[in-house]
Design a protein around this motif. Structure first.
Motif, PDB file in Angstrom:
ATOM      1  N   PRO A  61       0.829  -1.215   0.000  1.00  0.00           N
ATOM      2  CA  PRO A  61       0.000   0.000   0.000  1.00  0.00           C
ATOM      3  C   PRO A  61       0.861   1.262   0.000  1.00  0.00           C
ATOM      4  O   PRO A  61       2.053   1.207   0.268  1.00  0.00           O
ATOM      5  CB  PRO A  61      -0.773  -0.120   1.321  1.00  0.00           C
ATOM      6  CG  PRO A  61       0.119  -0.935   2.205  1.00  0.00           C
ATOM      7  CD  PRO A  61       0.843  -1.894   1.295  1.00  0.00           C
ATOM      8  N   ALA A  62       0.236   2.397  -0.311  1.00  0.00           N
ATOM      9  CA  ALA A  62       0.934   3.681  -0.183  1.00  0.00           C
ATOM     10  C   ALA A  62       1.326   3.876   1.278  1.00  0.00           C
ATOM     11  O   ALA A  62       0.581   3.515   2.184  1.00  0.00           O
ATOM     12  CB  ALA A  62       0.011   4.811  -0.636  1.00  0.00           C
ATOM     13  N   ILE A  63       2.520   4.412   1.489  1.00  0.00           N
ATOM     14  CA  ILE A  63       2.938   4.676   2.868  1.00  0.00           C
ATOM     15  C   ILE A  63       3.281   6.153   3.052  1.00  0.00           C
ATOM     16  O   ILE A  63       3.869   6.534   4.034  1.00  0.00           O
ATOM     17  CB  ILE A  63       4.137   3.794   3.290  1.00  0.00           C
ATOM     18  CG1 ILE A  63       5.272   3.894   2.275  1.00  0.00           C
ATOM     19  CG2 ILE A  63       3.712   2.360   3.441  1.00  0.00           C
ATOM     20  CD1 ILE A  63       6.526   3.172   2.708  1.00  0.00           C
ATOM     21  N   ASN A  64       2.896   6.973   2.066  1.00  0.00           N
ATOM     22  CA  ASN A  64       3.215   8.402   2.168  1.00  0.00           C
ATOM     23  C   ASN A  64       1.968   9.218   2.460  1.00  0.00           C
ATOM     24  O   ASN A  64       1.986  10.429   2.382  1.00  0.00           O
ATOM     25  CB  ASN A  64       3.872   8.893   0.876  1.00  0.00           C
ATOM     26  CG  ASN A  64       2.965   8.736  -0.328  1.00  0.00           C
ATOM     27  OD1 ASN A  64       1.848   8.231  -0.196  1.00  0.00           O
ATOM     28  ND2 ASN A  64       3.436   9.163  -1.484  1.00  0.00           N
ATOM     29  N   ASN A  65       0.873   8.543   2.765  1.00  0.00           N
ATOM     30  CA  ASN A  65      -0.383   9.288   2.874  1.00  0.00           C
ATOM     31  C   ASN A  65      -1.110   9.023   4.173  1.00  0.00           C
ATOM     32  O   ASN A  65      -2.282   9.306   4.296  1.00  0.00           O
ATOM     33  CB  ASN A  65      -1.297   8.920   1.696  1.00  0.00           C
ATOM     34  CG  ASN A  65      -1.648   7.446   1.679  1.00  0.00           C
ATOM     35  OD1 ASN A  65      -1.124   6.676   2.486  1.00  0.00           O
ATOM     36  ND2 ASN A  65      -2.512   7.044   0.779  1.00  0.00           N
ATOM     37  N   LYS A  66      -0.430   8.398   5.135  1.00  0.00           N
ATOM     38  CA  LYS A  66      -1.119   8.175   6.393  1.00  0.00           C
ATOM     39  C   LYS A  66      -0.171   8.439   7.561  1.00  0.00           C
ATOM     40  O   LYS A  66       1.032   8.198   7.459  1.00  0.00           O
ATOM     41  CB  LYS A  66      -1.711   6.771   6.461  1.00  0.00           C
ATOM     42  CG  LYS A  66      -0.797   5.664   5.961  1.00  0.00           C
ATOM     43  CD  LYS A  66      -1.472   4.304   6.001  1.00  0.00           C
ATOM     44  CE  LYS A  66      -2.197   3.912   4.735  1.00  0.00           C
ATOM     45  NZ  LYS A  66      -1.327   3.381   3.695  1.00  0.00           N
ATOM     46  N   PRO A  67      -0.737   8.936   8.642  1.00  0.00           N
ATOM     47  CA  PRO A  67       0.097   9.373   9.766  1.00  0.00           C
ATOM     48  C   PRO A  67       0.526   8.213  10.661  1.00  0.00           C
ATOM     49  O   PRO A  67       0.242   8.197  11.849  1.00  0.00           O
ATOM     50  CB  PRO A  67      -0.823  10.340  10.511  1.00  0.00           C
ATOM     51  CG  PRO A  67      -2.193   9.812  10.248  1.00  0.00           C
ATOM     52  CD  PRO A  67      -2.162   9.192   8.883  1.00  0.00           C
ATOM     53  N   LEU A  68       1.227   7.229  10.079  1.00  0.00           N
ATOM     54  CA  LEU A  68       1.696   6.118  10.908  1.00  0.00           C
ATOM     55  C   LEU A  68       2.816   6.619  11.818  1.00  0.00           C
ATOM     56  O   LEU A  68       3.754   7.238  11.345  1.00  0.00           O
ATOM     57  CB  LEU A  68       2.249   5.003  10.010  1.00  0.00           C
ATOM     58  CG  LEU A  68       1.261   4.317   9.080  1.00  0.00           C
ATOM     59  CD1 LEU A  68       2.005   3.384   8.137  1.00  0.00           C
ATOM     60  CD2 LEU A  68       0.233   3.544   9.878  1.00  0.00           C
TER      61      LEU A  68
END
Ligand code: HEC
Length: 119
Positions: A61-68
């Protein structure tokens, strides 16, 4: 047995991924001026980019668009999940993991800033 299955799936999917079209870079230019960020990019390109191209969705998945939070991304890298492999300290040292996480946060901020500029 489960692991073998994951490995085989990964190999098959990696080949499938190889021909996927890459779109426009989805994030604003990331400053390379900070050495740690530039090094983080090298770690990312080496281990992560094939499944999270430029931080966008690919096989993973994209990992640049959620505040993990950082600790969660670290956990994911060290332990893996589903198709995503685990990366031990032999592959990515603790220091490299630090700069990788810093790079991921920079990448996220760049994406966020770019989205904010969009008309
Ligand atoms: C073989 C492909 C592959 C590689 C290589 C890979 N990932 Fe992943 N990644 C995935 C997949 C697939 C998932 C989704 C796992 C799931 O939820 O089952 C994922 C999930 C993640 C997530 C969680 C995203 C979310 O929405 O919760 C993070 C963070 C992440 N990866 C970071 C990384 C980093 C950092 C690297 C490099 C060290 C990396 N990944 C390398 C395939 C990969």
């Amino acid at each position: 047995m489960k692991n073998i299955l994951y490995t085989l799936t990964t190999i098959v999917l990696l080949f499938a991924c190889g021909t996927a079209k890459r779109g426009e870079p989805a994030f604003a230019a990331i400053p390379d001026s900070e050495p740690a960020i530039a090094q983080g990019r090298v770690v990312f390109d080496t281990f992560c980019n094939k499944c999270h191209p430029g931080g966008e969705a690919g096989l993973g998945p994209a990992i640049n668009n959620k505040p993990l939070p950082g600790f969660l991304m670290r956990f994911q890298v060290r332990h893996g999940l589903g198709v995503m492999p685990a990366f031990s300290e032999k592959a990515i040292s603790d220091d490299e993991l630090d700069i990788l996480i810093a790079y991921l946060k920079t990448m996220r901020k760049a994406k966020h800033d770019k989205d904010a500029q969009a008309p």
